[in-house]
Write a protein that holds these residues in place. Structure first.
Motif, PDB file in Angstrom:
ATOM      1  N   GLU A  64       0.815  -1.212   0.000  1.00  0.00           N
ATOM      2  CA  GLU A  64       0.000   0.000   0.000  1.00  0.00           C
ATOM      3  C   GLU A  64       0.851   1.266   0.000  1.00  0.00           C
ATOM      4  O   GLU A  64       0.411   2.323  -0.430  1.00  0.00           O
ATOM      5  N   GLY A  65       2.072   1.186   0.553  1.00  0.00           N
ATOM      6  CA  GLY A  65       2.936   2.355   0.596  1.00  0.00           C
ATOM      7  C   GLY A  65       3.942   2.309   1.726  1.00  0.00           C
ATOM      8  O   GLY A  65       4.178   1.264   2.329  1.00  0.00           O
ATOM      9  N   LEU A  66       4.528   3.462   2.005  1.00  0.00           N
ATOM     10  CA  LEU A  66       5.589   3.590   3.005  1.00  0.00           C
ATOM     11  C   LEU A  66       5.081   4.398   4.191  1.00  0.00           C
ATOM     12  O   LEU A  66       4.620   5.528   4.034  1.00  0.00           O
ATOM     13  N   SER A  67       5.158   3.808   5.378  1.00  0.00           N
ATOM     14  CA  SER A  67       4.788   4.542   6.583  1.00  0.00           C
ATOM     15  C   SER A  67       6.047   4.807   7.399  1.00  0.00           C
ATOM     16  O   SER A  67       6.994   4.025   7.372  1.00  0.00           O
ATOM     17  N   SER A  68       6.036   5.923   8.103  1.00  0.00           N
ATOM     18  CA  SER A  68       7.160   6.269   8.961  1.00  0.00           C
ATOM     19  C   SER A  68       6.639   6.914  10.237  1.00  0.00           C
ATOM     20  O   SER A  68       5.673   7.676  10.207  1.00  0.00           O
ATOM     21  N   CYS A  69       7.268   6.556  11.345  1.00  0.00           N
ATOM     22  CA  CYS A  69       6.887   7.117  12.642  1.00  0.00           C
ATOM     23  C   CYS A  69       8.142   7.536  13.400  1.00  0.00           C
ATOM     24  O   CYS A  69       9.060   6.722  13.585  1.00  0.00           O
ATOM     25  N   ASN A  70       8.162   8.787  13.819  1.00  0.00           N
ATOM     26  CA  ASN A  70       9.266   9.271  14.627  1.00  0.00           C
ATOM     27  C   ASN A  70       9.156   8.613  16.000  1.00  0.00           C
ATOM     28  O   ASN A  70       8.114   8.682  16.637  1.00  0.00           O
ATOM     29  N   LEU A  71      10.221   7.979  16.447  1.00  0.00           N
ATOM     30  CA  LEU A  71      10.205   7.283  17.727  1.00  0.00           C
ATOM     31  C   LEU A  71      10.431   8.226  18.906  1.00  0.00           C
ATOM     32  O   LEU A  71      10.236   7.832  20.053  1.00  0.00           O
ATOM     33  N   LEU A  72      10.843   9.459  18.621  1.00  0.00           N
ATOM     34  CA  LEU A  72      11.109  10.420  19.675  1.00  0.00           C
ATOM     35  C   LEU A  72      10.142  11.599  19.580  1.00  0.00           C
ATOM     36  O   LEU A  72       9.956  12.157  18.507  1.00  0.00           O
ATOM     37  N   PRO A  73       9.552  11.979  20.701  1.00  0.00           N
ATOM     38  CA  PRO A  73       8.673  13.161  20.674  1.00  0.00           C
ATOM     39  C   PRO A  73       9.516  14.426  20.657  1.00  0.00           C
ATOM     40  O   PRO A  73      10.650  14.446  21.142  1.00  0.00           O
ATOM     41  N   SER A  74       8.965  15.481  20.110  1.00  0.00           N
ATOM     42  CA  SER A  74       9.651  16.769  20.199  1.00  0.00           C
ATOM     43  C   SER A  74       9.286  17.381  21.541  1.00  0.00           C
ATOM     44  O   SER A  74       8.240  17.064  22.120  1.00  0.00           O
ATOM     45  N   PRO A  75      10.121  18.276  22.062  1.00  0.00           N
ATOM     46  CA  PRO A  75       9.791  18.904  23.353  1.00  0.00           C
ATOM     47  C   PRO A  75       8.432  19.598  23.342  1.00  0.00           C
ATOM     48  O   PRO A  75       7.754  19.636  24.359  1.00  0.00           O
ATOM     49  N   ALA A  76       8.014  20.129  22.214  1.00  0.00           N
ATOM     50  CA  ALA A  76       6.723  20.817  22.138  1.00  0.00           C
ATOM     51  C   ALA A  76       5.547  19.854  22.267  1.00  0.00           C
ATOM     52  O   ALA A  76       4.448  20.259  22.622  1.00  0.00           O
ATOM     53  N   GLU A  77       5.763  18.571  21.984  1.00  0.00           N
ATOM     54  CA  GLU A  77       4.688  17.582  22.029  1.00  0.00           C
ATOM     55  C   GLU A  77       4.418  17.047  23.428  1.00  0.00           C
ATOM     56  O   GLU A  77       3.387  16.428  23.662  1.00  0.00           O
ATOM     57  N   VAL A  78       5.354  17.250  24.351  1.00  0.00           N
ATOM     58  CA  VAL A  78       5.229  16.682  25.693  1.00  0.00           C
ATOM     59  C   VAL A  78       5.016  17.806  26.691  1.00  0.00           C
ATOM     60  O   VAL A  78       5.815  18.736  26.774  1.00  0.00           O
ATOM     61  N   GLU A  79       3.905  17.716  27.419  1.00  0.00           N
ATOM     62  CA  GLU A  79       3.631  18.711  28.449  1.00  0.00           C
ATOM     63  C   GLU A  79       4.463  18.394  29.678  1.00  0.00           C
ATOM     64  O   GLU A  79       4.470  17.260  30.155  1.00  0.00           O
ATOM     65  N   VAL A  80       5.183  19.387  30.150  1.00  0.00           N
ATOM     66  CA  VAL A  80       5.967  19.215  31.370  1.00  0.00           C
ATOM     67  C   VAL A  80       5.674  20.372  32.302  1.00  0.00           C
ATOM     68  O   VAL A  80       5.316  21.464  31.874  1.00  0.00           O
ATOM     69  N   SER A  81       5.839  20.124  33.586  1.00  0.00           N
ATOM     70  CA  SER A  81       5.645  21.174  34.589  1.00  0.00           C
ATOM     71  C   SER A  81       6.949  21.954  34.748  1.00  0.00           C
ATOM     72  O   SER A  81       7.963  21.632  34.126  1.00  0.00           O
ATOM     73  N   ASP A  82       6.929  22.956  35.613  1.00  0.00           N
ATOM     74  CA  ASP A  82       8.137  23.747  35.865  1.00  0.00           C
ATOM     75  C   ASP A  82       9.245  22.903  36.496  1.00  0.00           C
ATOM     76  O   ASP A  82      10.412  23.233  36.368  1.00  0.00           O
ATOM     77  N   GLU A  83       8.852  21.816  37.166  1.00  0.00           N
ATOM     78  CA  GLU A  83       9.831  20.969  37.842  1.00  0.00           C
ATOM     79  C   GLU A  83      10.364  19.852  36.951  1.00  0.00           C
ATOM     80  O   GLU A  83      11.302  19.160  37.313  1.00  0.00           O
ATOM     81  N   CYS A  84       9.740  19.656  35.789  1.00  0.00           N
ATOM     82  CA  CYS A  84      10.080  18.509  34.944  1.00  0.00           C
ATOM     83  C   CYS A  84      10.703  18.952  33.618  1.00  0.00           C
ATOM     84  O   CYS A  84      10.490  20.065  33.169  1.00  0.00           O
ATOM     85  N   GLU A  85      11.457  18.035  33.004  1.00  0.00           N
ATOM     86  CA  GLU A  85      12.019  18.281  31.679  1.00  0.00           C
ATOM     87  C   GLU A  85      12.062  16.976  30.898  1.00  0.00           C
ATOM     88  O   GLU A  85      12.106  15.889  31.471  1.00  0.00           O
ATOM     89  N   LEU A  86      12.055  17.097  29.576  1.00  0.00           N
ATOM     90  CA  LEU A  86      12.131  15.943  28.683  1.00  0.00           C
ATOM     91  C   LEU A  86      13.588  15.651  28.380  1.00  0.00           C
ATOM     92  O   LEU A  86      14.327  16.538  27.954  1.00  0.00           O
ATOM     93  N   ILE A  87      14.008  14.406  28.608  1.00  0.00           N
ATOM     94  CA  ILE A  87      15.356  13.961  28.282  1.00  0.00           C
ATOM     95  C   ILE A  87      15.244  12.992  27.106  1.00  0.00           C
ATOM     96  O   ILE A  87      14.486  12.024  27.163  1.00  0.00           O
TER      97      ILE A  87
END
Length: 110
Positions: A64-87
């Motif tokens: 049917e075709g080619l699918s692709s999925c980014n395995l890593l979220p961008s920082p903008a995609e993950v909600e974090v609090s002031d105490e948290c960060e995305l690694i």
């Protein structure tokens, strides 16, 4: 303690659900000579029913075709609090949300 485990598990699902995926439909230009695979982002031919990962992007080639999925979220995609960060670990294609004050401890977003 059980509530913390549930929150950490849900956080993992949030990170996984934010993967950016695309699908490119297979185009048949010559019905007498149909393609037998897909061409990836580098121009390399891949046979149908193959899967591979390049630069933390998972690819799948089907008739049917080619699918692709980014395995890593961008920082903008993950909600974090002031105490948290995305690694993000690009060598292992993994990510987690941790406390800014102690990145060995996971924390939940707001």
């Amino acid at each position: 303690m059980a509530l913390l485990r549930v929150i950490v598990c849900l956080l993992g699902l949030v990170v996984l659900c934010h993967s950016d995926c695309t699908f490119v439909e297979l185009v048949i230009t010559d019905v007498n000579n149909p393609p037998n695979g897909c061409v990836d982002q580098d121009g390399t031919h891949k046979d149908f029913d193959t899967e591979w990962v390049t630069d933390c992007v998972a690819y799948s080639c089907t008739s049917e075709g080619l699918s692709s999925c980014n395995l890593l979220p961008s920082p903008a995609e993950v909600e974090v609090s002031d105490e948290c960060e995305l690694i993000v670990n690009e060598q292992e294609c993994s990510s987690k949300v941790v406390l800014k004050s102690d990145n060995t401890k996971e924390c939940s977003p707001n």
